[in-house]
Design an enzyme around this catalytic site. Structure first.
Site, mmCIF file in Angstrom:
data_model
loop_
_atom_site.group_PDB
_atom_site.id
_atom_site.type_symbol
_atom_site.label_atom_id
_atom_site.label_comp_id
_atom_site.label_asym_id
_atom_site.label_seq_id
_atom_site.Cartn_x
_atom_site.Cartn_y
_atom_site.Cartn_z
ATOM 1 N NE ARG A 10 0.620 10.050 10.315
ATOM 2 C CZ ARG A 10 0.111 9.094 9.551
ATOM 3 N NH1 ARG A 10 -1.014 8.527 9.882
ATOM 4 N NH2 ARG A 10 0.741 8.711 8.468
ATOM 5 N N PRO A 11 2.184 16.333 11.621
ATOM 6 C CG PRO A 11 3.910 17.648 12.486
ATOM 7 C CD PRO A 11 3.148 16.360 12.726
ATOM 8 C CG LEU A 25 9.800 18.177 8.669
ATOM 9 C CD1 LEU A 25 10.338 16.825 9.111
ATOM 10 C CD2 LEU A 25 10.804 19.273 9.005
ATOM 11 N NE ARG A 29 -1.610 12.089 8.570
ATOM 12 C CZ ARG A 29 -1.928 13.261 9.082
ATOM 13 N NH1 ARG A 29 -3.094 13.449 9.603
ATOM 14 N NH2 ARG A 29 -1.065 14.243 9.084
ATOM 15 N NE ARG A 58 -7.319 4.438 5.835
ATOM 16 C CZ ARG A 58 -6.864 5.573 6.326
ATOM 17 N NH1 ARG A 58 -7.340 6.018 7.461
ATOM 18 N NH2 ARG A 58 -5.944 6.263 5.701
ATOM 19 C CE LYS A 113 -1.512 1.473 4.129
ATOM 20 N NZ LYS A 113 -1.289 2.853 4.602
ATOM 21 C CG ASN A 114 2.328 2.734 3.493
ATOM 22 O OD1 ASN A 114 1.169 3.073 3.224
ATOM 23 N ND2 ASN A 114 2.730 2.530 4.740
ATOM 24 C CB CYS A 157 -3.791 11.068 12.539
ATOM 25 S SG CYS A 157 -3.428 9.377 12.167
ATOM 26 C CG ASP A 209 3.343 1.193 9.495
ATOM 27 O OD1 ASP A 209 2.881 2.008 10.306
ATOM 28 O OD2 ASP A 209 3.637 1.504 8.315
HETATM 29 N N1 EPU Z 1 6.723 14.487 11.005
HETATM 30 C C1 EPU Z 1 6.830 15.825 11.325
HETATM 31 N N2 EPU Z 1 6.734 16.739 10.294
HETATM 32 C C2 EPU Z 1 6.552 16.368 9.008
HETATM 33 C C3 EPU Z 1 6.451 15.007 8.704
HETATM 34 C C4 EPU Z 1 6.547 14.075 9.726
HETATM 35 O O1 EPU Z 1 6.985 16.206 12.477
HETATM 36 O O2 EPU Z 1 6.461 17.257 8.141
HETATM 37 C C5 EPU Z 1 6.826 13.479 12.080
HETATM 38 C C6 EPU Z 1 5.563 12.673 12.301
HETATM 39 O O3 EPU Z 1 4.650 13.349 13.124
HETATM 40 C C7 EPU Z 1 6.093 11.396 12.906
HETATM 41 C C8 EPU Z 1 7.441 11.222 12.222
HETATM 42 O O4 EPU Z 1 7.759 12.498 11.675
HETATM 43 O O5 EPU Z 1 6.283 11.550 14.281
HETATM 44 C C9 EPU Z 1 7.484 10.212 11.094
HETATM 45 O O6 EPU Z 1 6.378 10.391 10.241
HETATM 46 P P1 EPU Z 1 6.440 10.119 8.685
HETATM 47 O O7 EPU Z 1 6.311 11.421 7.976
HETATM 48 O O8 EPU Z 1 7.598 9.260 8.333
HETATM 49 O O9 EPU Z 1 5.094 9.292 8.485
HETATM 50 P P2 EPU Z 1 4.175 9.354 7.214
HETATM 51 O O10 EPU Z 1 5.017 9.591 6.029
HETATM 52 O O11 EPU Z 1 3.016 10.248 7.459
HETATM 53 C C10 EPU Z 1 4.364 6.833 6.532
HETATM 54 C C11 EPU Z 1 3.407 5.700 6.337
HETATM 55 C C12 EPU Z 1 2.858 5.264 7.686
HETATM 56 C C13 EPU Z 1 4.024 4.829 8.558
HETATM 57 C C14 EPU Z 1 5.044 5.972 8.680
HETATM 58 C C15 EPU Z 1 6.300 5.596 9.433
HETATM 59 C C16 EPU Z 1 2.527 6.080 4.120
HETATM 60 C C17 EPU Z 1 1.383 6.457 3.262
HETATM 61 N N3 EPU Z 1 2.345 6.116 5.442
HETATM 62 O O12 EPU Z 1 3.611 7.880 7.142
HETATM 63 O O13 EPU Z 1 2.011 4.142 7.437
HETATM 64 O O14 EPU Z 1 3.576 4.486 9.841
HETATM 65 O O15 EPU Z 1 5.443 6.415 7.360
HETATM 66 O O16 EPU Z 1 6.915 4.514 8.872
HETATM 67 O O17 EPU Z 1 3.585 5.722 3.631
HETATM 68 C C18 EPU Z 1 0.292 2.610 7.931
HETATM 69 O O18 EPU Z 1 0.503 2.073 6.830
HETATM 70 O O19 EPU Z 1 -0.445 2.080 8.803
HETATM 71 C C19 EPU Z 1 0.919 3.901 8.246
HETATM 72 C C20 EPU Z 1 0.475 4.695 9.207
#
Ligand code: EPU
Length: 420
Positions: free
Chosen positions: A121-122, A125, A92, A397, A22-23, A116, A305
């Protein structure tokens, strides 16, 4: 709404085939917005988030045709630059259209994803990086407006922390930027490498995907390409745990064992017997399970995950384990539901101390997010009696036909309409 009813205590046996990740499918779909032409994607998982991303693309003007696991996405021109709140609020990951839209079409309006279940999850960045590449960013009435005159400019970007979708969003945008972009402290997940492989087939110039420094030399345009989505390492892990937690013997086929090293090490440490082949993993429970400590980290660390599923396993292991969640701020909600099934777990900040019990007892429980749903179903497979997991829409999902795949391994799992 539907729920999943599990009669626990059955030993799972047999083979299960893993679907596409999925990701990886989600950013790859979003990246089709980076150019005109047709892209054919195979091994696409039949999960709701992928359907939602297709709806976002269709809204933006892409033609998406599906035939089983094959998606054909064609784009001639963009019909709208706006990903509406109605779609973004359900997923998201929709935010990943931001980079491609602004890079190729000069403008993007994407609803700012809200809260969420697993933490704040901001996307600060993602936005700071696009700004550094020359985009003007405004947040107005709950929407992110991004605009650039001409092309984005290559830049040196250091991510304060490793962000998976942030790295993907900016890597996609940088493909069409003028000059070279260097991403430092980039995330290293295999899904990022899969996206980079797809983009390279389309003519992008990317080096270093899979390491923490990615260099992208911008090109004026990308062409269409064909691509097979990488197998889902989290689905793989979930079935490995299903085999162990039921004291069974399961062969997980069509997977990428090299993407699951951290989990495999922990399962071995806990006493599971693993036979790793090139594209399959065979797991056998191998006697009484031992408690092991787990700390979630960005790849190649133990995946957040898989944290909830591993906790279900530790709930019946011998001894105490400390499970530390370091990636998300509140991804321990499943603890309260596991406690309803008789698990002995204490939460201390971002840590859960799990002391294994002889047996869990089936109970009605509620899923709070995708991986928590999987955790509760795994616990239900091992528990005595009936477990009823409500709100399984979270599960759909991200897991393709989980109930059917588990039934194929001998589990007794039924989907029912939820009692009101
Ligand atoms: N973060 C920030 N600012 C940003 C982006 C992230 O502070 O601009 C923080 C987040 O709040 C978190 C950390 O950085 O504490 C890591 O978050 P990341 O951005 O890596 O997560 P994501 O990209 O939103 C993806 C996966 C998630 C998975 C995470 C971590 C996708 C679509 N989603 O989320 O998948 O848990 O990476 O590996 O790729 C799932 O499949 O169940 C799922 C939640």
């Amino acid at each position: 709404m539907e729920c999943m009813v599990i009669q626990g205590g059955r030993r799972l046996a047999g083979e299960v085939r893993i679907s596409g990740a999925k990701n990886a499918a989600l950013p790859i779909l979003a990246s089709t917005l980076l150019g005109k032409g047709t892209c054919t994607l195979t091994n696409m998982p039949a999960v709701r988030d992928v359907v939602t991303m297709s709806k976002v693309l269709a809204h933006l003007g892409a033609r998406v045709e599906t035939e089983q696991d094959r998606y054909t996405v064609s784009l001639d021109a963009i019909a709208s630059c706006e990903a509406p709140y109605d779609l973004v609020k359900t997923m998201r990951a929709s935010v990943m259209v931001l980079g491609p839209l602004v890079a190729r079409w000069g403008e993007a309006v994407v609803a700012l994803p809200g809260g969420c279940a697993i933490g704040a999850r901001p996307i600060n960045l993602h936005l700071a990086a696009l700004e550094k590449m020359g985009a003007e960013i405004r947040i107005e009435h709950g929407n992110v407006h991004a605009r650039v005159r001409g092309r984005l400019k290559g830049a040196r970007i250091y991510f304060d922390l490793q962000t998976v979708t942030g790295t993907e969003n900016i890597m996609m945008a940088a493909c069409l930027a003028e000059g070279t972009t260097v991403l430092e402290n980039a995330a290293r997940e295999p899904e990022i490498s899969d996206l980079a492989n797809f983009l390279s087939k389309r003519g992008a110039r990317i080096q270093g995907a899979g390491t923490d420094v990615i260099t992208i030399e911008g090109v004026p345009e990308l062409r269409g390409a064909d691509h097979e989505i990488v197998p889902d390492r989290i689905e793989t892990g979930t079935y490995l745990v299903a085999g162990v937690i039921t004291g069974g013997e399961v062969r997980v086929a069509r997977c990428r064992p090299d993407h699951c090293e951290a989990l495999l090490a922990k399962l071995r440490e806990a006493g599971a017997e693993l036979k790793v082949e090139k594209e399959a993993i065979q797991v056998r429970a191998g006697g009484k399970l031992k408690a092991v400590d787990v700390k979630t980290l960005p790849y190649p660390g133990f995946p957040t995950d898989m944290q909830a599923q591993m906790m279900a396993l530790m709930a019946i292991a011998r001894g105490s384990s400390v499970i530390a969640e370091t990636v998300f701020e509140s991804r321990l909600i499943h603890v309260l539901e596991l406690q309803r099934m008789g698990a002995d777990i204490k939460i201390e900040g971002h840590h859960a101390v799990v002391t294994g019990v002889e047996r869990l007892g089936g109970a009605p429980v509620m899923a709070s997010d995708l991986r928590a749903s999987a955790c509760l179903i795994l616990a239900g497979l091992a528990a005595e009696g009936e477990t009823r997991v409500s709100r399984v829409y979270h599960l759909d999902r991200g897991y393709e036909r989980l109930d059917a795949k588990l039934t194929g391994l001998g589990a007794q799992v039924l989907r029912e309409a939820e009692r009101t």
